[in-house]
Design a protein around this motif. Sequence first.
Motif, short mmCIF file in Angstrom:
data_model
loop_
_atom_site.label_atom_id
_atom_site.label_comp_id
_atom_site.label_asym_id
_atom_site.label_seq_id
_atom_site.Cartn_x
_atom_site.Cartn_y
_atom_site.Cartn_z
N GLU A 140 75.10 30.57 7.96
CA GLU A 140 73.78 30.03 7.64
C GLU A 140 72.69 30.55 8.57
OE1 GLU A 140 75.68 26.91 10.34
OE2 GLU A 140 76.29 28.36 8.82
N TRP A 141 73.07 31.16 9.69
CA TRP A 141 72.07 31.72 10.61
C TRP A 141 71.52 33.05 10.12
CZ3 TRP A 141 74.37 30.86 16.20
CH2 TRP A 141 74.39 29.48 16.45
N GLY A 142 72.19 33.67 9.18
CA GLY A 142 71.68 34.91 8.61
C GLY A 142 72.24 36.16 9.27
N ALA A 143 72.12 37.27 8.55
CA ALA A 143 72.70 38.54 9.00
C ALA A 143 72.04 39.04 10.27
CB ALA A 143 72.57 39.57 7.89
N ALA A 144 70.73 38.91 10.38
CA ALA A 144 70.01 39.51 11.50
C ALA A 144 70.45 38.92 12.84
CB ALA A 144 68.50 39.32 11.32
N ALA A 145 70.69 37.61 12.88
CA ALA A 145 71.11 36.97 14.13
C ALA A 145 72.46 37.50 14.57
CB ALA A 145 71.15 35.46 13.95
N ALA A 148 67.25 29.73 14.34
CA ALA A 148 66.53 29.05 15.41
C ALA A 148 67.04 27.62 15.61
CB ALA A 148 65.04 29.03 15.12
N ARG A 149 67.04 27.20 16.85
CA ARG A 149 67.29 25.80 17.17
C ARG A 149 65.98 25.02 17.10
NH1 ARG A 149 66.82 23.14 22.10
NH2 ARG A 149 66.65 25.11 23.22
N ARG A 150 64.91 25.69 17.54
CA ARG A 150 63.59 25.06 17.56
C ARG A 150 62.52 26.10 17.24
NH1 ARG A 150 60.45 26.96 20.32
NH2 ARG A 150 60.91 26.41 22.46
N ILE A 151 61.60 25.73 16.34
CA ILE A 151 60.47 26.58 15.98
C ILE A 151 59.19 25.82 16.34
CG2 ILE A 151 59.27 27.78 14.12
CD1 ILE A 151 61.93 27.68 12.54
N ILE A 152 58.34 26.45 17.14
CA ILE A 152 57.00 25.89 17.38
C ILE A 152 56.00 26.78 16.65
CG2 ILE A 152 55.24 25.24 19.05
CD1 ILE A 152 57.31 24.88 21.14
N SER A 153 55.15 26.16 15.86
CA SER A 153 54.16 26.90 15.08
C SER A 153 52.78 26.32 15.34
CB SER A 153 54.51 26.81 13.59
OG SER A 153 53.41 27.17 12.78
N TYR A 154 51.80 27.22 15.53
CA TYR A 154 50.41 26.77 15.57
C TYR A 154 49.65 27.49 14.47
CZ TYR A 154 45.51 26.25 16.77
OH TYR A 154 44.18 25.99 16.70
N GLU A 155 48.94 26.74 13.66
CA GLU A 155 48.17 27.30 12.55
C GLU A 155 46.74 26.78 12.61
OE1 GLU A 155 46.59 29.21 10.15
OE2 GLU A 155 48.70 29.60 9.76
N PRO A 156 45.76 27.67 12.91
CA PRO A 156 44.38 27.22 13.05
C PRO A 156 43.59 27.16 11.75
CG PRO A 156 44.54 29.52 13.67
CD PRO A 156 45.93 29.07 13.30
N PHE A 192 66.60 29.87 20.17
CA PHE A 192 67.86 29.89 19.43
C PHE A 192 68.92 29.01 20.06
CE2 PHE A 192 65.51 33.77 18.63
CZ PHE A 192 65.47 33.78 17.25
N PHE A 193 69.96 28.73 19.29
CA PHE A 193 71.06 27.90 19.76
C PHE A 193 71.83 28.60 20.89
CE2 PHE A 193 70.48 25.91 15.59
CZ PHE A 193 70.62 24.57 15.92
N THR A 194 71.83 29.91 20.89
CA THR A 194 72.61 30.68 21.87
C THR A 194 71.68 31.64 22.62
OG1 THR A 194 73.13 32.26 20.10
CG2 THR A 194 74.77 30.55 20.57
N PRO A 195 70.85 31.13 23.55
CA PRO A 195 69.87 31.99 24.22
C PRO A 195 70.51 33.10 25.05
CG PRO A 195 69.98 29.82 25.27
CD PRO A 195 70.76 29.74 23.99
N LEU A 207 70.76 35.52 22.11
CA LEU A 207 69.54 35.73 21.34
C LEU A 207 68.35 35.24 22.16
CD1 LEU A 207 70.71 34.44 17.83
CD2 LEU A 207 70.53 36.82 18.58
N PRO A 208 67.55 36.14 22.72
CA PRO A 208 66.39 35.71 23.50
C PRO A 208 65.30 35.13 22.59
CG PRO A 208 66.37 38.09 23.23
CD PRO A 208 67.67 37.61 22.66
N ASP A 209 64.41 34.34 23.17
CA ASP A 209 63.29 33.78 22.41
C ASP A 209 62.54 34.90 21.69
OD1 ASP A 209 64.03 31.43 23.58
OD2 ASP A 209 62.18 31.13 24.70
N LEU A 210 62.02 34.57 20.51
CA LEU A 210 61.24 35.53 19.72
C LEU A 210 59.86 34.95 19.48
CD1 LEU A 210 61.21 38.20 18.07
CD2 LEU A 210 61.93 36.84 16.09
N LEU A 211 58.84 35.77 19.73
CA LEU A 211 57.45 35.36 19.58
C LEU A 211 56.81 36.17 18.47
CD1 LEU A 211 55.18 33.61 20.93
CD2 LEU A 211 54.68 35.61 22.33
#
Length: 304
Positions: free
Chosen positions: A18-23, A124-132, A245-248, A251-255
């Motif tokens: 369920e995490w997808g191929a790219a991960a 992702a384990r956690r997604i933070i989004s800002y939308e102005p 991500f669940f396994t930092p 998988l390092p954080d992605l911005l």
Amino acid sequence: MAAVRKAPSILGFPHRPEWGAAAHRKALAGHLRRCRDHAGIGTRQAARCIGASESTISRIENGLAALKEAEVERLLDVYGVRDPQERSRIQALVHEAAQPEAWQPYAGAAPHTLRPLLAMEPAARRIISYEPQLVPGWLQTEEYAEIVIRAAHPTRPAREIAECVRLRMQRIEMLRRTEAPPVLLAVMDSEVFRRQVGTPGVMYRQIKHLLALLEELRYSLRLQIAPLSVGAAGAIGHPIVHLRFFTPEYLPDLLYLEQYEGAVYREKPSESERYQAVLNNLCGVACPAEQTPSLLQAALAAWR
């Protein structure tokens, strides 16, 4: 006497379709690089082992090239990876890395600049989004999304617009997973609810949709609204998405920094931490998530 370096292991990265191929591809790519470094083998020698160029090894180790099982097996032999469990897990990851990406069924509608985000967000384990400016894509209704997409691409045929809308609608499904869904922390500027998209009815139904999602996804969605009073903290002119991500360790954080004609991605810890601090500050000065339902109800009344 010099200490013996411990061989890198991939067993800490689970096989999670369920995490997808790219991960899976990205985690395995980093692991192959660490195995090569541990074996003291250069990229040229590794390339010769599979009859490829150094640039191919570089692409493999950066998760940019398809992983062929036979090539990976040869590399593991050269790197001295003998443990059956390690090799079995690697085989599973190679298989998963070859599966279609989340965006591939909508390839004609997925901009190249958005594909890395679409590919990685399911892991992702956690997604933070800002939308102005707008309701975040994950949380849009079909009619709101169609109007927004058509405004950005006024010359696209209707069938392509419809495909873009379908792609946008499926993104929220990861939050509905029964097994460890990502948590989305979304911050929106309060002006989003004053900026009319379509008719008043479109806005009314969009806000009702947000209220329904907060009820449905109470454990995987947290929504905050930033009023104008936040001042400089909210003066960010473009959308930001930060993935953790669940396994930092694999998988390092992605911005993701959205721009009008594209996007910029960052993975360096220094840049990730800087934007994490910006987003944390914004979350701190925005209205608490507990107030969001009442704020949405007030916004709803304005569009009756």
